[in-house]
Scaffold this motif. Structure first.
Motif, PDB file in Angstrom:
ATOM      1  N   ALA A 313       0.844  -1.334   0.052  1.00  0.00           N
ATOM      2  CA  ALA A 313       0.186  -0.085  -0.062  1.00  0.00           C
ATOM      3  C   ALA A 313       0.869   1.411  -0.073  1.00  0.00           C
ATOM      4  CB  ALA A 313      -0.896   0.117   1.252  1.00  0.00           C
ATOM      5  N   ALA A 314       2.158   1.114   0.217  1.00  0.00           N
ATOM      6  CA  ALA A 314       3.099   2.325   0.306  1.00  0.00           C
ATOM      7  C   ALA A 314       3.332   2.822  -1.164  1.00  0.00           C
ATOM      8  CB  ALA A 314       4.181   2.147   0.961  1.00  0.00           C
ATOM      9  N   PHE A 315       3.118   1.886  -2.225  1.00  0.00           N
ATOM     10  CA  PHE A 315       3.496   2.393  -3.614  1.00  0.00           C
ATOM     11  C   PHE A 315       1.965   2.744  -4.312  1.00  0.00           C
ATOM     12  CE2 PHE A 315       3.578   1.173  -8.072  1.00  0.00           C
ATOM     13  CZ  PHE A 315       4.511   1.893  -8.403  1.00  0.00           C
ATOM     14  N   ASN A 316       2.246   3.840  -5.060  1.00  0.00           N
ATOM     15  CA  ASN A 316       1.082   4.510  -5.562  1.00  0.00           C
ATOM     16  C   ASN A 316       1.008   4.252  -7.148  1.00  0.00           C
ATOM     17  OD1 ASN A 316      -0.829   6.184  -7.003  1.00  0.00           O
ATOM     18  ND2 ASN A 316      -1.016   7.360  -5.365  1.00  0.00           N
ATOM     19  N   ARG A 317       2.131   4.558  -7.976  1.00  0.00           N
ATOM     20  CA  ARG A 317       1.763   4.237  -9.265  1.00  0.00           C
ATOM     21  C   ARG A 317       3.188   4.661 -10.038  1.00  0.00           C
ATOM     22  NH1 ARG A 317      -0.468   9.197  -8.282  1.00  0.00           N
ATOM     23  NH2 ARG A 317       0.055  10.822  -9.535  1.00  0.00           N
ATOM     24  N   THR A 318       3.324   4.325 -11.333  1.00  0.00           N
ATOM     25  CA  THR A 318       4.546   4.630 -12.068  1.00  0.00           C
ATOM     26  C   THR A 318       4.056   5.708 -13.153  1.00  0.00           C
ATOM     27  OG1 THR A 318       5.621   2.282 -11.781  1.00  0.00           O
ATOM     28  CG2 THR A 318       6.352   3.934 -13.592  1.00  0.00           C
ATOM     29  N   PHE A 319       4.834   6.706 -13.302  1.00  0.00           N
ATOM     30  CA  PHE A 319       4.734   7.676 -14.411  1.00  0.00           C
ATOM     31  C   PHE A 319       6.033   7.611 -15.365  1.00  0.00           C
ATOM     32  CE2 PHE A 319       5.608  12.389 -16.017  1.00  0.00           C
ATOM     33  CZ  PHE A 319       4.334  12.183 -16.755  1.00  0.00           C
ATOM     34  N   ILE A 320       5.705   7.456 -16.669  1.00  0.00           N
ATOM     35  CA  ILE A 320       6.725   7.577 -17.770  1.00  0.00           C
ATOM     36  C   ILE A 320       6.893   8.914 -17.911  1.00  0.00           C
ATOM     37  CG2 ILE A 320       7.545   6.601 -19.805  1.00  0.00           C
ATOM     38  CD1 ILE A 320       7.167   4.474 -17.661  1.00  0.00           C
ATOM     39  N   LYS A 321       8.093   9.583 -17.800  1.00  0.00           N
ATOM     40  CA  LYS A 321       8.618  10.580 -18.230  1.00  0.00           C
ATOM     41  C   LYS A 321       8.597  10.635 -19.684  1.00  0.00           C
ATOM     42  CE  LYS A 321      11.136  13.214 -15.345  1.00  0.00           C
ATOM     43  NZ  LYS A 321      12.093  13.847 -14.531  1.00  0.00           N
ATOM     44  N   GLY A 322       9.527   9.942 -20.300  1.00  0.00           N
ATOM     45  CA  GLY A 322       9.646   9.762 -21.683  1.00  0.00           C
ATOM     46  C   GLY A 322      10.806   8.647 -22.070  1.00  0.00           C
ATOM     47  N   PHE A 323      11.160   8.596 -23.120  1.00  0.00           N
ATOM     48  CA  PHE A 323      12.068   7.517 -23.594  1.00  0.00           C
ATOM     49  C   PHE A 323      13.248   8.373 -24.527  1.00  0.00           C
ATOM     50  CE2 PHE A 323       7.992   5.108 -23.768  1.00  0.00           C
ATOM     51  CZ  PHE A 323       8.390   4.093 -22.903  1.00  0.00           C
ATOM     52  N   ARG A 324      14.484   8.120 -24.109  1.00  0.00           N
ATOM     53  CA  ARG A 324      15.463   8.701 -24.849  1.00  0.00           C
ATOM     54  C   ARG A 324      16.388   7.633 -25.589  1.00  0.00           C
ATOM     55  NH1 ARG A 324      18.997  10.309 -21.146  1.00  0.00           N
ATOM     56  NH2 ARG A 324      18.001   9.468 -19.362  1.00  0.00           N
ATOM     57  N   TYR A 325      17.398   8.205 -26.425  1.00  0.00           N
ATOM     58  CA  TYR A 325      18.270   7.347 -27.385  1.00  0.00           C
ATOM     59  C   TYR A 325      19.626   7.401 -26.813  1.00  0.00           C
ATOM     60  CZ  TYR A 325      21.586   6.519 -31.270  1.00  0.00           C
ATOM     61  OH  TYR A 325      22.445   5.858 -31.989  1.00  0.00           O
ATOM     62  N   SER A 326      20.183   6.256 -26.604  1.00  0.00           N
ATOM     63  CA  SER A 326      21.507   5.992 -25.926  1.00  0.00           C
ATOM     64  C   SER A 326      22.132   4.919 -26.722  1.00  0.00           C
ATOM     65  CB  SER A 326      21.411   5.832 -24.459  1.00  0.00           C
ATOM     66  OG  SER A 326      22.697   5.892 -23.971  1.00  0.00           O
ATOM     67  N   GLN A 327      23.259   5.020 -27.750  1.00  0.00           N
ATOM     68  CA  GLN A 327      24.083   3.983 -28.299  1.00  0.00           C
ATOM     69  C   GLN A 327      22.760   3.165 -28.934  1.00  0.00           C
ATOM     70  OE1 GLN A 327      26.085   2.942 -24.828  1.00  0.00           O
ATOM     71  NE2 GLN A 327      27.846   4.070 -25.534  1.00  0.00           N
ATOM     72  N   GLY A 328      21.628   3.250 -29.523  1.00  0.00           N
ATOM     73  CA  GLY A 328      20.874   2.739 -30.077  1.00  0.00           C
ATOM     74  C   GLY A 328      19.827   1.921 -29.596  1.00  0.00           C
TER      75      GLY A 328
END
Length: 455
Positions: A313-328
């Protein structure tokens, strides 16, 4: 490979009443009614504040709609690009009042109900407004649990399943309706934490707008018990199973308005970053693309599952800020949001949980475990963070303004941000720029920077 830092933007809270009837569908953010009204209000406010403040204004965010004497109360946030050029709250309110007197304005606003507070400016310099900023606050909550008289199915443990979403929407709508009617503007919304077996046990959180006017837990439980005895109530509740606890209230300052908009809130967070062993494509820089949405849903579901199992119950949710490129490869910038700053895990525990899950053949994500980073927690109570690692600082996002001409004909539709022409060209330009600057600057660039720049 640090994750993108937790950031805040300068904001002004805006609240007002619309002269139209409130319906229960407006409490459900996934309903067509909510989405339609949210789009209409957002477009109208973006138009008048862009005209008034130009490049200093960024966008409007609709926090929700509430019931008040049959009408619709809008809780909105105006987000600006730079704290040093923020207007004061009275100017913001006056702008809406003036626009509402025009026959061309699309919203029917009760001008006597307009309130504005802030700005909330997270730089270390003092706010320049003559009005005190609304303090960053945790939202006061009451935990609510009860049993539904229906059979439990395994699909209800999967938050991405159609069964979970349907029952979650039904319960949310029913609870929002009865608690909005009971507590009016003091009530904000319902959040469904999950369903458990025995028949179906509902774990819900009722979120309120102001800690000083919170009902007690027994009143909350009694309200549900009374509603459940009515043939008009849509849920079949075992009234002997109803439990309520709380409130959890971390604010101490009184409200400054007689009809405050829902306050600017913060929740305790841990920043999480990692690489996925899959190829990066330019579509992942566009948050409206099917590719972005699909990967965001997959990552969110996987992380919600392992952290709900780990922290309960301590955990609420995940939020995805974004995806980035790194070495493919694909770099995931995520935020884990928790319900209570006093029971937050430390960053090393969060990282270890993902590392352990990734070693299982049942885990749906292909994670490069050597790339996992976690920082925080960022906890907005006045007590110092309990982690041995320093939290990522709340910062203003550094920006570079970019302008250029396209060798194509201009049409009047491009002045209307809600038009298909504007959205198509905006998506094309955003995708192209995100691709070249992500490849050039990598982790230095926020993947969602296109939302911050005026087009």
């Amino acid at each position: 490979m640090p994750p993108a830092p937790a950031t805040m933007e300068p904001k002004i809270e805006l609240g007002f009443k619309l002269q139209q009837n409130f319906t229960s569908q407006l409490t459900n953010k996934s309903s067509a009614e909510f989405k339609q009204l949210s789009d209409n209000v957002t477009t109208a406010l973006n138009t008048i504040y862009s005209e008034k403040y130009g490049a200093a204004f960024n966008r409007t965010f609709i926090k929700g709609f509430r019931y008040s004497q049959g009408s619709v109360v809008v809780d909105a946030v105006l987000i600006f690009n730079n704290g040093t050029t923020l207007p004061n709250a009275s100017s913001v309110a006056k702008t809406l009042e003036t626009a509402s007197s025009s026959s061309k304005f699309s919203l029917s606003v009760n001008t006597s109900s307009i309130t504005a507070s802030g700005p909330v400016n997270v730089t270390t310099s003092p706010p320049v407004s003559t009005m005190p900023p609304a303090p960053p606050t945790m939202e006061p909550k009451i935990e609510l649990g009860f049993k539904l008289q229906q059979n439990f199915t395994s699909q209800l443990t999967n938050k991405s399943s159609a069964e979970f979403k349907q029952l979650s929407d039904n319960v949310t709508t029913a609870l929002n309706t009865i608690y909005s009617e009971k507590y009016g503007a003091a009530f904000n919304r319902t959040f469904i934490k999950g369903f458990r077996q025995g028949s179906v046990v509902v774990d819900a959180v009722l979120i309120f707008n102001n800690g000083t006017t919170l009902p007690n837990a027994s009143s909350v439980a009694k309200t549900l018990e009374t509603a459940s005895s009515s043939s008009k109530f849509s849920l079949s509740v075992n009234t002997s199973s109803i439990t309520a606890s709380g409130p959890v209230n971390v604010t101490t300052s009184p409200p400054v308005s007689t009809m405050p908009p829902a306050p600017a809130t913060m929740e305790p967070k841990i920043e999480l970053g990692f690489k996925l062993q899959q190829n990066f494509t330019s579509q992942l820089t566009n948050k409206s693309s099917a590719e972005f949405k699909q990967l965001s849903d997959n990552v969110t579901t996987a992380l919600n599952t392992i952290y709900s199992e780990k922290y309960g119950a301590a955990f609420n949710r995940t939020f995805i800020k974004g995806f980035r490129y790194s070495q493919g490869s694909v770099v995931v910038d995520a935020v884990l949001i928790f319900n209570n700053g006093t029971t937050l895990p430390n960053a090393s525990s969060v990282a270890k949980t993902l590392e352990t899950a990734s070693s299982s053949s049942k885990f749906s994500l292909s994670v490069n475990t050597s790339s996992i980073t976690a920082s925080g927690p960022v906890n907005v109570t006045t007590s110092p963070p309990v982690s041995t690692m320093p939290p990522a600082p709340a910062t203003m996002e550094p920006k570079i303004e970019l302008g250029f001409k396209l060798q194509q004909n201009f049409t009047s539709q491009l002045t209307n941000k809600s038009s298909a022409e504007f959205k198509q060209l905006s998506d094309n330009v955003t995708t192209a720029l995100n691709t070249i600057y992500s490849e050039k600057y990598g982790a230095c660039l926020q993947s969602n920077f296109h939302q911050r720049l005026p087009v």
